[in-house]
Structures are given as structure tokens and as C-alpha cells.
Design an enzyme around this catalytic site. Sequence first.
Site, short mmCIF file in Angstrom:
data_model
loop_
_atom_site.label_atom_id
_atom_site.label_comp_id
_atom_site.label_asym_id
_atom_site.label_seq_id
_atom_site.Cartn_x
_atom_site.Cartn_y
_atom_site.Cartn_z
N ARG A 80 0.81 -1.20 0.06
CA ARG A 80 -0.02 0.04 -0.01
C ARG A 80 0.80 1.29 -0.06
O ARG A 80 1.61 1.37 0.91
CB ARG A 80 -0.79 0.08 1.31
N SER A 134 -12.93 -2.86 -0.68
CA SER A 134 -13.22 -2.51 0.50
C SER A 134 -14.98 -2.08 0.62
O SER A 134 -15.33 -1.51 -0.29
CB SER A 134 -12.52 -0.90 0.71
N LYS A 182 -5.42 5.49 8.40
CA LYS A 182 -5.92 5.77 7.07
C LYS A 182 -6.55 7.41 7.25
O LYS A 182 -6.93 7.62 8.04
CB LYS A 182 -7.09 4.94 6.71
N1 3NM Z 1 -8.74 0.54 5.31
P1 3NM Z 1 -4.59 -0.38 10.98
S1 3NM Z 1 -9.12 1.04 7.73
C1 3NM Z 1 -6.36 0.86 4.81
O1 3NM Z 1 -11.99 0.68 6.71
C2 3NM Z 1 -7.53 0.79 5.89
O2 3NM Z 1 -11.46 0.03 4.72
C3 3NM Z 1 -9.70 0.63 6.18
O3 3NM Z 1 -4.65 0.06 9.51
C4 3NM Z 1 -11.23 0.49 5.89
O4 3NM Z 1 -4.71 -1.90 11.15
C5 3NM Z 1 -7.54 0.81 7.10
O5 3NM Z 1 -3.35 0.42 11.30
C6 3NM Z 1 -6.32 1.11 8.25
O6 3NM Z 1 -5.69 0.12 11.70
C7 3NM Z 1 -6.02 -0.36 8.67
#
Ligand code: 3NM
Length: 204
Positions: free
Chosen positions: A40, A108, A137
Site C-alpha cells: 500500500r 473495501s 488511514k
Molecule cells: N482501510 P490499522 S481501515 C487501509 O476501513 C485501511 O477500509 C480501512 O490500519 C477500511 O491496522 C484501514 O493500522 C487502516 O488500523 C488499517
Amino acid sequence: MNRLPRLYAILDTSCFPDATALYQAAEELAAAGVTLLQYRNTSGNARHMLEQARELRRRLGNSAKLIMNDRADLCLAADFDGVHVGQDDLSPEGARKAIGDELWLGISTHNPEQVRRGDGTSADYIAIGPVFSTASKLNPDPVIGIEEVRRARELTRKPLVAIGGITRANCVSVIEAGADCVAVISDISREPRKSAEEFLHILG
Ligand code: 3NM
């Protein structure tokens, strides 16, 4: 696609000071037994991204499935195994057309309506989140909580990936709610090998 592994590690370039640290993290994750990795990079520099993606492929060989975030073109150019698209990226059908029938397509989603719509596409898996609050994010959607994972499980038979704020401490609750797999950025980025080993041990 085959069954998803329990852990989907996301290598977000913003978590690493340079490319060397990124490659080292990837190698540590693979050594710990991680078999599904996403690259990413939200910087938007396509040439840079392709270079890094190719290097990840070269270093990991076929020890892990490699998924490209957002960019179907770079997925193909870097010889990755699939692409993951968000609600504002290429549509699932657009991405599918670009990558063909064999490679993996992930999408997503952030609410039940999106899950329902995603279920009708050719996506190989559906990600749902953010389950918990996340700092990884920019402008995340509202936190959905464990109950929405349960609800998503009822709306699709596609493999379900939970994402957002998932840690070694809370991952079991997410799987128990019906997710097949947890996708993680921050809790695997600081000490990749140690945390991936612990995740895999916890998730059995
Ligand atoms: N997408 P972490 S939350 C890349 O809700 C991403 O679709 C999300 O990172 C979504 O594990 C997210 O550090 C970030 O919380 C995930």
C-alpha cells in the site's frame, strides 16, 4: 481463489523510513509465516511504486501472495497476485477487466449496503471496516464495531476480511464475529516478525 489465511499483513510505505526498511519488514513477515501481503503506497508516484513492488516480488518469490492496493496496472506490471480496490478506486468490474479472471480481486466496504453490492460483483473477497478506530488511514469511514462484522457475515458468503484498528489483543473477537481473516497495518509494522508470529499463534 483458495481459502484466505487468517492474517493479511498490509505493508504501508508510510510506516517505514525508507525502502530498505520496507523490504526488511516484508522478509520478516514472510519468515514468520505470513502468506498474504498487500503493498500500500498512497503517495501516487507510479514509477516508484512499480520499482518497490517488483523488488518485493523478487525478494519474496512465491512464498506469499502479493496484492497491490488500488492499481490494477501496477499489479500486472509487478507480477502481483491480485489487486484491492476501495470505493473511490476503479470499480470491481473495471478492475476485473484489467486483471483477468485468474488474479485475486479484493474490495473495501464500509456499510451493509456496500457489502450487499460487493456480494454481487466478481470480487474474490470483501473487506469490511474500520472495525475499530484507526490512525493508519486518512479520512477513515465511521467505525463500525464488531456487530457490523456479524451483520456483514450474514450478507455474503464470500471470504470476509475485517480491517481497521485490529491488534493481537482484539483479533479473536473479530474472527468470532464471522470474519475469515484480519488485515492489519500498525500492529504488524513496528516489530513485524514478532507480531506476525504472535498473530498467527493467537489465530491458530
Ligand atoms: N482501510 P490499522 S481501515 C487501509 O476501513 C485501511 O477500509 C480501512 O490500519 C477500511 O491496522 C484501514 O493500522 C487502516 O488500523 C488499517
